[in-house]
Design an enzyme around this catalytic site. Structure first.
Site, PDB file in Angstrom:
ATOM      1  N   ALA A  50     -10.128  61.105  -5.891  1.00  7.96           N
ATOM      2  CA  ALA A  50      -9.817  59.675  -5.793  1.00  7.96           C
ATOM      3  C   ALA A  50      -9.947  59.086  -4.377  1.00  7.96           C
ATOM      4  O   ALA A  50     -10.727  58.156  -4.152  1.00  7.96           O
ATOM      5  CB  ALA A  50      -8.418  59.429  -6.368  1.00  7.96           C
ATOM      6  N   ARG A  91     -17.448  55.198 -11.566  1.00  6.31           N
ATOM      7  CA  ARG A  91     -16.471  56.005 -12.324  1.00  6.31           C
ATOM      8  C   ARG A  91     -15.245  55.103 -12.579  1.00  6.31           C
ATOM      9  O   ARG A  91     -14.902  54.290 -11.729  1.00  6.31           O
ATOM     10  CB  ARG A  91     -16.037  57.273 -11.571  1.00  6.31           C
ATOM     11  N   ASP A 239      -5.161  60.256  -9.875  1.00  2.00           N
ATOM     12  CA  ASP A 239      -6.270  59.295  -9.784  1.00  2.00           C
ATOM     13  C   ASP A 239      -5.789  57.870  -9.956  1.00  2.00           C
ATOM     14  O   ASP A 239      -6.462  56.929  -9.543  1.00  2.00           O
ATOM     15  CB  ASP A 239      -7.333  59.653 -10.820  1.00  2.00           C
TER      16      ASP A 239
HETATM   17  C1  LIG Z   1      -6.621  63.613  -4.179  1.00  2.00           C
HETATM   18  S1  LIG Z   1      -6.646  63.181  -5.804  1.00  2.00           S
HETATM   19  C2  LIG Z   1      -8.012  64.018  -6.447  1.00  2.00           C
HETATM   20  C3  LIG Z   1      -8.040  63.945  -7.943  1.00  2.00           C
HETATM   21  O1  LIG Z   1      -9.381  63.654  -8.348  1.00  2.00           O
HETATM   22  C4  LIG Z   1      -9.819  64.702  -9.184  1.00  2.00           C
HETATM   23  O2  LIG Z   1     -10.675  64.262 -10.180  1.00  2.00           O
HETATM   24  P1  LIG Z   1     -12.282  64.428  -9.980  1.00  2.00           P
HETATM   25  O3  LIG Z   1     -12.519  65.774  -9.389  1.00  2.00           O
HETATM   26  O4  LIG Z   1     -12.828  64.262 -11.389  1.00  2.00           O
HETATM   27  O5  LIG Z   1     -12.688  63.279  -9.072  1.00  2.00           O
HETATM   28  C5  LIG Z   1      -8.543  65.244  -9.783  1.00  2.00           C
HETATM   29  O6  LIG Z   1      -8.053  64.418 -10.804  1.00  2.00           O
HETATM   30  C6  LIG Z   1      -7.676  65.261  -8.567  1.00  2.00           C
HETATM   31  O7  LIG Z   1      -6.324  65.405  -8.810  1.00  2.00           O
END
Ligand SMILES: CSC[C@H]1O[C@H](OP(=O)(O)O)[C@H](O)[C@@H]1O
Length: 349
Positions: A50, A91, A239
């Protein structure tokens, strides 16, 4: 402690992005020269996480205007709005993307009286500010966690809310890095986090690189470890946190929180305040991204399921606020009732 791996750098007038699809086998940085490059990198998860998505999108807005000419401020603003809307479609779940784009548009509006080249320079400065502020936010989250964690604890985490999801210390991993700096010894269980394996490919990689005692587990082993009393706390990223504290995070977080409640394990969410979305009342309103079936039926190139099989692949789930022990932010530790206490973070008192 080794320097943390940087997933994004603005260097010599260029944006360098670490291609996280190649980790942990290859560390490959690519220059992203256009707003389309940034959109694709976010959509395809070359970069993810995020806060990092928000930082990259901010640079993407600057890159969109960098080589353009404009006849008026209205012309400039119309263009910036268009490109921000484009980036917002990369996204849907991480609110940091929209937060960063709104901040860049707000900054652009303030530049009416500047010459075009100075407008562009000011937008780059804002993107760099967002990037640098995140580093301070990461550290403050870690420092707040260390007020409630203890040396020697075993912590479980899910997905990657680490230096590879942010500008430096991470959010969930920030207390782990800061504890190591203090000479504490946390042990960490990193859940591999199917289907995209952010835990195995990224969290295990970065914590091991950082000299932290990390053990990789399959997602389906988490309950057994809690049942054996081997987990002192669970810390995940987020997120999007809704106004009532319901939290969207990587798929698999909800079941961890339910098990944590059952076994009496504290469940913490590490959240920079830009991840808190007071305009979204509850978790029901948080858009949940569904990704392609190939992420479930292929193990990075190797088929692991029958051709053409139906697949359900939500990238996130929502953990009810009632399952969350505390939400730890850079501004302080928030306890229930979240619908009252989250708001207080935004009161300038
Ligand atoms: C620092 S929060 C990161 C958060 O984002 C990840 O999702 P993605 O890898 O699909 O962008 C995941 O939900 C993490 O907790």
């Amino acid at each position: 402690m080794k320097e943390m791996i940087r997933p994004i750098e603005w260097k010599e007038g260029k944006l360098y992005i670490l291609n996280q699809l190649k980790l942990p086998m290859e560390t490959e940085y690519n220059i992203k020269a256009t707003v389309e490059d940034v959109f694709n990198a976010i959509r395809d998860m070359e970069l993810r996480g995020a806060p990092l998505i928000g930082i990259a999108a901010a640079y993407g807005v600057y890159l969109s205007v960098k080589d353009e000419s404009f006849v008026s401020h209205e012309d400039f603003m119309k263009f910036v709005d268009e490109k921000a809307l484009y980036l917002s479609q990369s996204r849907p779940t991480a609110v940091n993307l929209f937060w960063a784009l709104d901040r860049m548009k707000k900054r652009a509006k303030e530049l009416e009286n500047l010459l075009i080249e100075d407008k562009k320079k000011a937008l780059l400065e804002e993107a760099i500010k967002i990037h640098k502020e995140d580093e301070a936010i990461n550290r403050s989250i870690g420092e707040n966690f260390l007020k409630i964690l203890k040396d020697g604890m075993t912590i479980m985490t899910h997905c990657n809310a680490g230096s590879l999801a942010t500008s430096r210390y991470g959010t969930a991993t920030s207390p782990m890095y800061l504890a190591r700096e203090k000479g504490w010894s946390f042990k960490v269980f990193a859940n591999e986090t199917r289907p995209y394996l952010q835990g195995a490919r990224l969290t295990a990689f970065e914590l091991h690189h950082g000299g932290i005692d990390v053990t990789l587990i399959c997602d389906n082993m988490a309950g057994s470890l809690m049942a054996q009393g081997k987990v002192d706390a669970i810390i995940t990223g987020a997120d999007r946190v809704a106004a009532n504290g319901d939290t969207a995070n990587k798929i698999g977080t909800l079941q961890l929180a339910v098990m944590a409640k059952h076994y009496g394990v504290p469940f913490y969410v590490a959240v920079p305040t830009p991840t808190i979305d007071l305009s979204t009342p509850t978790g029901i309103e948080i858009p949940i991204e569904e990704r392609g079936s190939h992420e479930v039926t292929n193990w990075f190139g190797k088929a692991t399921a029958p051709e053409g099989i139906k697949v359900y692949n939500p990238a996130f789930d929502v953990t009810a606020h009632s399952l969350i022990t505390a939400i730890v932010t850079e501004k302080g530790i928030v306890y229930p009732p979240y619908n009252e206490n989250l708001k207080k973070l935004f009161l300038n008192i």
